[in-house]
Design an enzyme around this catalytic site. Sequence first.
Site, PDB file in Angstrom:
ATOM      1  N   CYS A 100      64.930   5.604  83.704  1.00 42.19           N
ATOM      2  CA  CYS A 100      65.886   4.746  83.012  1.00 42.19           C
ATOM      3  C   CYS A 100      67.060   5.612  82.586  1.00 42.19           C
ATOM      4  CB  CYS A 100      65.247   4.069  81.812  1.00 42.19           C
ATOM      5  SG  CYS A 100      64.340   5.182  80.751  1.00 42.19           S
ATOM      6  N   GLU A 155      70.721  -1.924  73.998  1.00 42.77           N
ATOM      7  CA  GLU A 155      71.039  -1.925  75.411  1.00 42.77           C
ATOM      8  C   GLU A 155      71.006  -3.303  76.050  1.00 42.77           C
ATOM      9  OE1 GLU A 155      69.837   2.535  76.780  1.00 42.77           O
ATOM     10  OE2 GLU A 155      68.379   0.973  77.233  1.00 42.77           O
TER      11      GLU A 155
END
Length: 176
Positions: A70, A117
């Site tokens: 990620c 996010e």
Amino acid sequence: MSYLSTMSDIVLVDIHDNPIGTMEKMEAHQKALLHRAFSVFIFNDQGEWLLQQRAADKYHSAGLWTNACCSHPRPGEPVAAAAVRRLEEELGFQTSLQPAFSFIYKAEFGNGLTEHEYDHVFMGRYNNAVLPNPDEVAAVRWCSAEEIRQDLQQYPSRYTAWFRLAFDRVAALQLP
């Protein structure tokens, strides 16, 4: 902690993933500003998930288990291209990735940083050698969804916030 992993600009977005500017990554995390990110989930032909344990010197969630990789796309970089790039940088391989879904989350950490996010989730298949970058990854392992589910129920603090949030949705979509 490597300079490259902490000193870079990320893309700030609104709740519809429209870019609204850029900011240095650590500053965005200190201010808890919504920014673009991605999470890559990799499966092998046995249906096992590739998990990585984040390196001990990561700026947050160090030592926790999470999905294959990620990160954040660079300004102007397509998210899918960033996911492919980062997979190779962290785990030493490339494979085809398919977009799965996106979600917004916010997680505060004890060190004054917050992940807020707009996370684009990608899924792919891979069956060969994994060559983890020790600056990014402490360990890797392959696990069944059921093994992960049981471990998440018993020891949720062993896993990253975004992994815990995405797990059930990814499990429902897991590649055949």
